[in-house]
Write a protein that holds these residues in place. Sequence first.
Motif, PDB file in Angstrom:
ATOM      1  N   TYR A  66      44.088 107.012  71.914  1.00 27.27           N
ATOM      2  CA  TYR A  66      44.897 106.615  70.378  1.00 27.27           C
ATOM      3  C   TYR A  66      44.190 106.454  69.690  1.00 27.27           C
ATOM      4  CZ  TYR A  66      48.461 107.280  74.260  1.00 27.27           C
ATOM      5  OH  TYR A  66      48.967 107.964  74.834  1.00 27.27           O
ATOM      6  N   ASP A  67      42.463 105.624  69.685  1.00 25.28           N
ATOM      7  CA  ASP A  67      41.954 105.581  68.718  1.00 25.28           C
ATOM      8  C   ASP A  67      42.238 106.259  66.993  1.00 25.28           C
ATOM      9  OD1 ASP A  67      40.617 103.742  70.117  1.00 25.28           O
ATOM     10  OD2 ASP A  67      38.881 104.500  70.286  1.00 25.28           O
ATOM     11  N   VAL A  68      42.520 107.422  66.760  1.00 19.03           N
ATOM     12  CA  VAL A  68      43.142 107.803  65.885  1.00 19.03           C
ATOM     13  C   VAL A  68      44.539 107.520  65.013  1.00 19.03           C
ATOM     14  CG1 VAL A  68      43.457 110.033  64.397  1.00 19.03           C
ATOM     15  CG2 VAL A  68      41.176 109.499  65.831  1.00 19.03           C
ATOM     16  N   SER A  69      44.963 107.798  66.106  1.00 16.56           N
ATOM     17  CA  SER A  69      46.584 106.909  66.205  1.00 16.56           C
ATOM     18  C   SER A  69      47.260 106.723  67.149  1.00 16.56           C
ATOM     19  CB  SER A  69      47.110 108.445  65.553  1.00 16.56           C
ATOM     20  OG  SER A  69      47.355 108.990  66.621  1.00 16.56           O
ATOM     21  N   VAL A  70      48.097 105.595  67.199  1.00 19.08           N
ATOM     22  CA  VAL A  70      49.445 105.214  68.024  1.00 19.08           C
ATOM     23  C   VAL A  70      49.860 105.989  69.277  1.00 19.08           C
ATOM     24  CG1 VAL A  70      50.029 102.951  66.924  1.00 19.08           C
ATOM     25  CG2 VAL A  70      51.425 104.469  66.625  1.00 19.08           C
ATOM     26  N   ASP A  71      49.866 106.851  68.396  1.00 13.77           N
ATOM     27  CA  ASP A  71      50.451 108.541  68.754  1.00 13.77           C
ATOM     28  C   ASP A  71      50.115 109.570  69.681  1.00 13.77           C
ATOM     29  OD1 ASP A  71      50.492 109.433  66.755  1.00 13.77           O
ATOM     30  OD2 ASP A  71      52.084 111.006  66.596  1.00 13.77           O
ATOM     31  N   ALA A  72      48.334 109.170  69.794  1.00 10.00           N
ATOM     32  CA  ALA A  72      47.414 110.146  69.977  1.00 10.00           C
ATOM     33  C   ALA A  72      48.026 111.235  69.630  1.00 10.00           C
ATOM     34  CB  ALA A  72      47.199 110.190  71.793  1.00 10.00           C
ATOM     35  N   SER A  73      48.078 111.465  68.527  1.00 14.14           N
ATOM     36  CA  SER A  73      48.087 112.776  67.370  1.00 14.14           C
ATOM     37  C   SER A  73      47.322 113.840  67.678  1.00 14.14           C
ATOM     38  CB  SER A  73      48.665 112.090  65.862  1.00 14.14           C
ATOM     39  OG  SER A  73      47.039 111.752  65.386  1.00 14.14           O
ATOM     40  N   GLY A  74      46.091 113.455  67.898  1.00 12.85           N
ATOM     41  CA  GLY A  74      44.919 114.360  67.929  1.00 12.85           C
ATOM     42  C   GLY A  74      45.193 115.519  69.324  1.00 12.85           C
ATOM     43  N   PHE A  75      45.323 114.435  70.355  1.00 13.26           N
ATOM     44  CA  PHE A  75      45.708 115.356  71.722  1.00 13.26           C
ATOM     45  C   PHE A  75      46.490 115.738  71.147  1.00 13.26           C
ATOM     46  CE2 PHE A  75      47.705 114.374  75.403  1.00 13.26           C
ATOM     47  CZ  PHE A  75      46.482 114.922  76.243  1.00 13.26           C
ATOM     48  N   ARG A  76      47.970 115.263  71.265  1.00 13.73           N
ATOM     49  CA  ARG A  76      49.325 115.513  71.574  1.00 13.73           C
ATOM     50  C   ARG A  76      48.861 117.363  70.518  1.00 13.73           C
ATOM     51  NH1 ARG A  76      52.142 113.118  74.193  1.00 13.73           N
ATOM     52  NH2 ARG A  76      51.839 110.532  74.406  1.00 13.73           N
ATOM     53  N   ASN A  77      48.031 117.434  69.093  1.00 13.33           N
ATOM     54  CA  ASN A  77      48.394 118.621  68.121  1.00 13.33           C
ATOM     55  C   ASN A  77      47.198 119.374  68.781  1.00 13.33           C
ATOM     56  OD1 ASN A  77      50.290 117.740  66.871  1.00 13.33           O
ATOM     57  ND2 ASN A  77      48.653 116.467  65.091  1.00 13.33           N
ATOM     58  N   SER A  78      46.662 118.972  70.079  1.00 14.28           N
ATOM     59  CA  SER A  78      45.715 120.155  70.746  1.00 14.28           C
ATOM     60  C   SER A  78      45.698 120.704  71.990  1.00 14.28           C
ATOM     61  CB  SER A  78      43.899 118.899  70.755  1.00 14.28           C
ATOM     62  OG  SER A  78      43.150 118.472  69.585  1.00 14.28           O
ATOM     63  N   PHE A  79      46.562 120.438  72.501  1.00 14.28           N
ATOM     64  CA  PHE A  79      47.243 121.159  73.684  1.00 14.28           C
ATOM     65  C   PHE A  79      48.373 121.351  73.896  1.00 14.28           C
ATOM     66  CE2 PHE A  79      43.962 118.253  75.028  1.00 14.28           C
ATOM     67  CZ  PHE A  79      43.071 118.827  75.347  1.00 14.28           C
ATOM     68  N   VAL A  80      48.922 121.950  74.385  1.00 13.76           N
ATOM     69  CA  VAL A  80      50.924 122.502  74.706  1.00 13.76           C
ATOM     70  C   VAL A  80      51.277 121.603  76.069  1.00 13.76           C
ATOM     71  CG1 VAL A  80      52.229 124.141  75.226  1.00 13.76           C
ATOM     72  CG2 VAL A  80      50.700 124.630  73.651  1.00 13.76           C
ATOM     73  N   LEU A  81      52.220 120.572  75.480  1.00 11.11           N
ATOM     74  CA  LEU A  81      51.999 119.155  76.708  1.00 11.11           C
ATOM     75  C   LEU A  81      53.665 119.941  77.221  1.00 11.11           C
ATOM     76  CD1 LEU A  81      51.130 116.728  74.839  1.00 11.11           C
ATOM     77  CD2 LEU A  81      49.901 117.396  76.320  1.00 11.11           C
ATOM     78  N   PRO A  82      54.116 120.070  78.226  1.00 12.24           N
ATOM     79  CA  PRO A  82      55.514 120.080  78.527  1.00 12.24           C
ATOM     80  C   PRO A  82      56.288 118.715  78.295  1.00 12.24           C
ATOM     81  CG  PRO A  82      54.202 118.917  80.379  1.00 12.24           C
ATOM     82  CD  PRO A  82      53.559 119.260  79.451  1.00 12.24           C
ATOM     83  N   THR A  83      57.747 119.209  77.603  1.00 16.14           N
ATOM     84  CA  THR A  83      58.992 118.211  77.263  1.00 16.14           C
ATOM     85  C   THR A  83      59.602 117.630  77.764  1.00 16.14           C
ATOM     86  OG1 THR A  83      60.320 119.526  76.616  1.00 16.14           O
ATOM     87  CG2 THR A  83      58.682 119.209  74.510  1.00 16.14           C
TER      88      THR A  83
END
Length: 83
Positions: A66-83
């Motif tokens: 979360y250091d880059v953005s409040v929504d952890a966009s680096g993490f969220r855009n690096s993995f396919v996550l369940p919705t």
Amino acid sequence: MLTNSSTYNFALLTGDGAYPNGTISDYQTKVFDVYGGLFQGWNSPLPTETSGAPKPLFAVTGNHDYDVSVDASGFRNSFVLPT
């Protein structure tokens, strides 16, 4: 991990996998470039019953994600996550 890949069924990233800030670039250079052959993903073949790797990777966010953005966009855009 690759040598012993027949002894486990999946990998679990328990957060803070890419320092210093969890950017997409951090994930690429510190996770996927290093461990990419172990993980099932877009650039890896699917495992068979006789192959040791790649394995599914389950990822969880940590505070550095979360250091880059409040929504952890680096993490969220690096993995396919369940919705």
